[in-house]
Write a protein that holds these residues in place. Sequence first.
Motif, PDB file in Angstrom:
ATOM      1  N   LEU A 199       0.829  -1.198   0.000  1.00  0.00           N
ATOM      2  CA  LEU A 199       0.000   0.000   0.000  1.00  0.00           C
ATOM      3  C   LEU A 199       0.867   1.253   0.000  1.00  0.00           C
ATOM      4  N   VAL A 200       0.288   2.359  -0.424  1.00  0.00           N
ATOM      5  CA  VAL A 200       0.970   3.646  -0.334  1.00  0.00           C
ATOM      6  C   VAL A 200       0.651   4.272   1.023  1.00  0.00           C
ATOM      7  N   PRO A 201       1.519   5.131   1.552  1.00  0.00           N
ATOM      8  CA  PRO A 201       1.208   5.808   2.811  1.00  0.00           C
ATOM      9  C   PRO A 201      -0.075   6.632   2.692  1.00  0.00           C
ATOM     10  N   ASP A 202      -0.952   6.489   3.659  1.00  0.00           N
ATOM     11  CA  ASP A 202      -2.163   7.297   3.679  1.00  0.00           C
ATOM     12  C   ASP A 202      -2.208   8.106   4.967  1.00  0.00           C
ATOM     13  N   GLY A 203      -3.335   8.761   5.207  1.00  0.00           N
ATOM     14  CA  GLY A 203      -3.436   9.604   6.389  1.00  0.00           C
ATOM     15  C   GLY A 203      -2.511  10.808   6.347  1.00  0.00           C
ATOM     16  N   GLY A 204      -2.188  11.274   5.139  1.00  0.00           N
ATOM     17  CA  GLY A 204      -1.327  12.446   5.015  1.00  0.00           C
ATOM     18  C   GLY A 204       0.149  12.153   5.130  1.00  0.00           C
ATOM     19  N   GLY A 205       0.542  10.881   5.062  1.00  0.00           N
ATOM     20  CA  GLY A 205       1.941  10.526   5.250  1.00  0.00           C
ATOM     21  C   GLY A 205       2.882  11.252   4.309  1.00  0.00           C
ATOM     22  N   ALA A 206       2.552  11.296   3.018  1.00  0.00           N
ATOM     23  CA  ALA A 206       3.425  11.971   2.053  1.00  0.00           C
ATOM     24  C   ALA A 206       3.526  13.461   2.352  1.00  0.00           C
ATOM     25  N   TYR A 207       2.433  14.056   2.774  1.00  0.00           N
ATOM     26  CA  TYR A 207       2.400  15.484   3.112  1.00  0.00           C
ATOM     27  C   TYR A 207       3.296  15.790   4.308  1.00  0.00           C
ATOM     28  N   PHE A 208       3.104  15.043   5.395  1.00  0.00           N
ATOM     29  CA  PHE A 208       3.854  15.335   6.614  1.00  0.00           C
ATOM     30  C   PHE A 208       5.327  14.973   6.483  1.00  0.00           C
ATOM     31  N   LEU A 209       5.612  13.808   5.912  1.00  0.00           N
ATOM     32  CA  LEU A 209       7.003  13.355   5.826  1.00  0.00           C
ATOM     33  C   LEU A 209       7.853  14.294   4.991  1.00  0.00           C
ATOM     34  N   THR A 210       7.360  14.710   3.833  1.00  0.00           N
ATOM     35  CA  THR A 210       8.175  15.573   2.975  1.00  0.00           C
ATOM     36  C   THR A 210       8.416  16.932   3.619  1.00  0.00           C
ATOM     37  N   ARG A 211       7.464  17.432   4.366  1.00  0.00           N
ATOM     38  CA  ARG A 211       7.647  18.727   5.013  1.00  0.00           C
ATOM     39  C   ARG A 211       8.555  18.650   6.225  1.00  0.00           C
ATOM     40  N   LEU A 212       8.533  17.541   6.924  1.00  0.00           N
ATOM     41  CA  LEU A 212       9.398  17.386   8.090  1.00  0.00           C
ATOM     42  C   LEU A 212      10.820  17.004   7.711  1.00  0.00           C
ATOM     43  N   LEU A 213      10.974  16.166   6.663  1.00  0.00           N
ATOM     44  CA  LEU A 213      12.263  15.549   6.390  1.00  0.00           C
ATOM     45  C   LEU A 213      12.872  15.933   5.045  1.00  0.00           C
ATOM     46  N   GLY A 214      12.076  16.511   4.137  1.00  0.00           N
ATOM     47  CA  GLY A 214      12.536  16.689   2.770  1.00  0.00           C
ATOM     48  C   GLY A 214      12.171  15.473   1.937  1.00  0.00           C
ATOM     49  N   ALA A 215      12.138  15.661   0.618  1.00  0.00           N
ATOM     50  CA  ALA A 215      11.629  14.622  -0.272  1.00  0.00           C
ATOM     51  C   ALA A 215      12.468  13.353  -0.235  1.00  0.00           C
ATOM     52  N   GLY A 216      13.798  13.504  -0.205  1.00  0.00           N
ATOM     53  CA  GLY A 216      14.659  12.323  -0.278  1.00  0.00           C
ATOM     54  C   GLY A 216      14.503  11.389   0.902  1.00  0.00           C
ATOM     55  N   LYS A 217      14.603  11.916   2.111  1.00  0.00           N
ATOM     56  CA  LYS A 217      14.488  11.081   3.308  1.00  0.00           C
ATOM     57  C   LYS A 217      13.072  10.544   3.463  1.00  0.00           C
ATOM     58  N   ALA A 218      12.085  11.363   3.111  1.00  0.00           N
ATOM     59  CA  ALA A 218      10.692  10.903   3.194  1.00  0.00           C
ATOM     60  C   ALA A 218      10.468   9.703   2.292  1.00  0.00           C
ATOM     61  N   LEU A 219      10.975   9.771   1.071  1.00  0.00           N
ATOM     62  CA  LEU A 219      10.800   8.658   0.136  1.00  0.00           C
ATOM     63  C   LEU A 219      11.532   7.412   0.624  1.00  0.00           C
ATOM     64  N   GLU A 220      12.689   7.598   1.225  1.00  0.00           N
ATOM     65  CA  GLU A 220      13.430   6.462   1.781  1.00  0.00           C
ATOM     66  C   GLU A 220      12.610   5.734   2.836  1.00  0.00           C
ATOM     67  N   LEU A 221      12.012   6.483   3.765  1.00  0.00           N
ATOM     68  CA  LEU A 221      11.218   5.853   4.822  1.00  0.00           C
ATOM     69  C   LEU A 221      10.000   5.139   4.244  1.00  0.00           C
ATOM     70  N   ALA A 222       9.383   5.742   3.204  1.00  0.00           N
ATOM     71  CA  ALA A 222       8.191   5.132   2.613  1.00  0.00           C
ATOM     72  C   ALA A 222       8.523   3.882   1.814  1.00  0.00           C
ATOM     73  N   LEU A 223       9.616   3.911   1.054  1.00  0.00           N
ATOM     74  CA  LEU A 223       9.966   2.768   0.213  1.00  0.00           C
ATOM     75  C   LEU A 223      10.509   1.593   1.016  1.00  0.00           C
ATOM     76  N   LEU A 224      11.403   1.869   1.954  1.00  0.00           N
ATOM     77  CA  LEU A 224      12.042   0.785   2.703  1.00  0.00           C
ATOM     78  C   LEU A 224      11.178   0.294   3.852  1.00  0.00           C
ATOM     79  N   ALA A 225      10.314   1.163   4.375  1.00  0.00           N
ATOM     80  CA  ALA A 225       9.372   0.788   5.444  1.00  0.00           C
ATOM     81  C   ALA A 225      10.079   0.170   6.640  1.00  0.00           C
ATOM     82  N   GLU A 226      11.277   0.651   6.930  1.00  0.00           N
ATOM     83  CA  GLU A 226      12.039   0.109   8.053  1.00  0.00           C
ATOM     84  C   GLU A 226      11.705   0.839   9.354  1.00  0.00           C
ATOM     85  N   GLU A 227      11.841   0.124  10.460  1.00  0.00           N
ATOM     86  CA  GLU A 227      11.638   0.748  11.768  1.00  0.00           C
ATOM     87  C   GLU A 227      12.847   1.605  12.136  1.00  0.00           C
ATOM     88  N   ILE A 228      12.561   2.761  12.752  1.00  0.00           N
ATOM     89  CA  ILE A 228      13.625   3.557  13.336  1.00  0.00           C
ATOM     90  C   ILE A 228      13.276   3.800  14.796  1.00  0.00           C
TER      91      ILE A 228
END
Length: 265
Positions: A144-173
């Motif tokens: 599934l793709v991130p929902d609940g505003g995930g793409a919106y919040f992640l890119t604004r908090l982290l920038g596009a590159g890091k946000a995409l990394e967290l979404a694609l790899l789906a790893e725990e931090i």
Amino acid sequence: MRTDFQHVLINFEAGVLTIIMNRPTVLNAFNELMIQEMTEVVEAAAQDETIRCVILTGAGRAFGAGQDLSAFAGEPSANDSEAAQEHLAAYHRLINSILQLPQPIIAAIHGVATGISLNIALACDLRIAADNARLSEAFARIGLVPDGGGAYFLTRLLGAGKALELALLAEEISGTEAARIGLVTSSVPQSGLEETVRALALRLAHGPTRTYGLIKKLFQEAQDKDLAAVLQLEGKYQSMAIETADHREGVQAFMQKRPPKYSGK
């Protein structure tokens, strides 16, 4: 505000409303009823001027394990897409109610915070995580793709590159790593999480609540504006802030060299 919820616990003390997601046997995974109850509580809090700050957390061992997938374990049907849109609409209402809350809201994150539960935390104004919390954009693990505003919040908090990394790899931090990269406000030892969040909430609850609401609106609206538009916005909201009793109290306290006593009005 009623208190007889099945999957949400609430506590109100000293101007601070604590909302506790309460399905601990499934790590507070969301079902339809918990979405509805959470939304009702947040929307009611927005109308209650006695509430000066809100804390959002989870019961038991976790903040939240995302969506309860048992509701989607059956055979695919022709109506799945339509049902998914209705399901997401309920989450979108909850996310928007958190974003529009006039009071500051703090997410206190412990244990697992994954999927939609994490994105609900990202909608909050501040996020304090236990150092051993486990945060994950887990959607890709189940296709599934991130929902609940995930793409919106992640890119604004982290920038596009890091946000995409967290979404694609789906790893725990960990909570510590989440603080390092800016996903959460700060990380504290698990044993001190409740005390730290409570102290922060009380600090905000004793502040100029109405001005906090105007600050939230200004920053939310400024995200997709150019400088000229932001300058207009700040003029609009400053004109509103200057009319508040808390502004007058703040100036008087400064001139009299005493701590201000804000009323939230």
